[in-house]
Design a protein around this motif. Structure first.
Motif: not given
Length: 296
Positions: A28-44
């Motif tokens: 889902s878009v929200r799942e992609a948002l969570d994953r991408e920001l964790k991978e790119e920025l290290g945030i939850e």
């Protein structure tokens, strides 16, 4: 706002953008948002909501930016992929070179989630200004001054007093009416009705004014986009007390019309504060209204 700089060898290389990435198959878009920001920025990500969907065609590819506003997270953002990061204030966003597809996002960020429209009839100017003061002191920051039936001098005086009141609380006021009234009152913007929208030549002629437009269908939305306004009000979404028998869009009709419309859109018609989150899920910038928002 947090910006990241694209790698020099990537598409749109060297430009600054809002962090994110591509949606993977099955996400889902929200799942992609969570994953991408964790991978790119290290945030939850803890709190986020839809902001705007922007379709854009470059010469070599077409993109759809499904943009979300992240208001709460855990961890300190870091460039885990070696990308430079920068916290940039609202006023400094335009100082950074950004991809063309990101430009509509800047308008969505600057605009609030609620647009208050004044009642069209004013029997008592003092009571009108008292109600407006209550609204802007309680946080309303975008007001559409839409008043009819007053003598010209009385209308100008009321518009001027309303603009000063809005500025006292940091709110912006647009005039829905003649351009001359907007200019004489020192309003921050001009809201175009159907007739004004069709006669507008180019938004470049009104530099410095925030331009809004009232739309009711796909044709008028396309015209607003072509003319270069900053945002639109789309109506009627739900039945209203003033037009109970009018044909309405409904939330699905609204969502279908704005799904790939690259400007902030406020839902108008039958709105009240309880519908704000529903409007976000339907793709709106937020809500606009008179009866459901006016504090008198």
């Amino acid at each position: 706002m947090l910006l990241a700089q694209r790698r020099a060898d990537s598409h749109q290389g060297g430009l600054w953008e809002f962090p994110g990435g591509k949606v993977e198959s099955g996400e889902s878009v929200r799942e992609a948002l969570d994953r991408e920001l964790k991978e790119e920025l290290g945030i939850e990500v803890q709190d986020a909501r839809p902001l705007i969907r922007v379709p854009h065609a470059y010469a070599d590819c077409r993109v759809l930016l499904d943009t979300w506003l992240v208001s709460r997270w855990q961890g300190e953002p870091r460039g885990l992929e070696g990308q430079p990061l920068a916290w940039v204030s609202m006023g400094e966003l335009t100082d950074r070179s950004m991809p063309a597809a990101d430009m509509p996002i800047l308008d969505a960020i600057r605009l609030p989630d609620t647009c208050l429209i004044t009642p069209p009839s004013v029997a008592d100017a003092t009571r009108f200004l008292q109600a407006l003061r209550k609204a802007v002191s309680n946080g309303v920051s975008l007001v559409q001054f839409r008043v009819f039936g007053l003598a010209e001098n009385d209308l100008e005086d009321l518009a001027l007093a309303s603009r000063r009141l809005c500025e006292e609380f940091g709110a912006k006021m647009l005039v829905n009416g003649p351009l001359e009234l907007a200019l004489k009152s020192g309003a921050h913007g001009w809201h175009l009705n159907r007739r004004h929208l069709r006669s507008l030549k180019s938004s470049r002629d009104y530099a410095g004014l925030l331009l809004g437009a009232s739309c009711h269908d796909a044709e008028e939305l396309a015209l607003a986009r072509e003319k270069g306004v900053h945002f639109v009000l789309l109506s009627p979404v739900l039945p209203t007390a003033s037009h109970p028998d009018a044909e309405v869009l409904g939330w699905k009709g609204f969502s279908d019309l704005v799904a790939e419309f690259p400007l902030p859109v406020y839902a108008l018609g039958g709105m009240n504060a309880s519908l704000l989150e529903h409007s976000w899920r339907a793709g709106a910038q937020g809500i606009a209204g008179i009866r459901g928002l006016w504090p008198d």
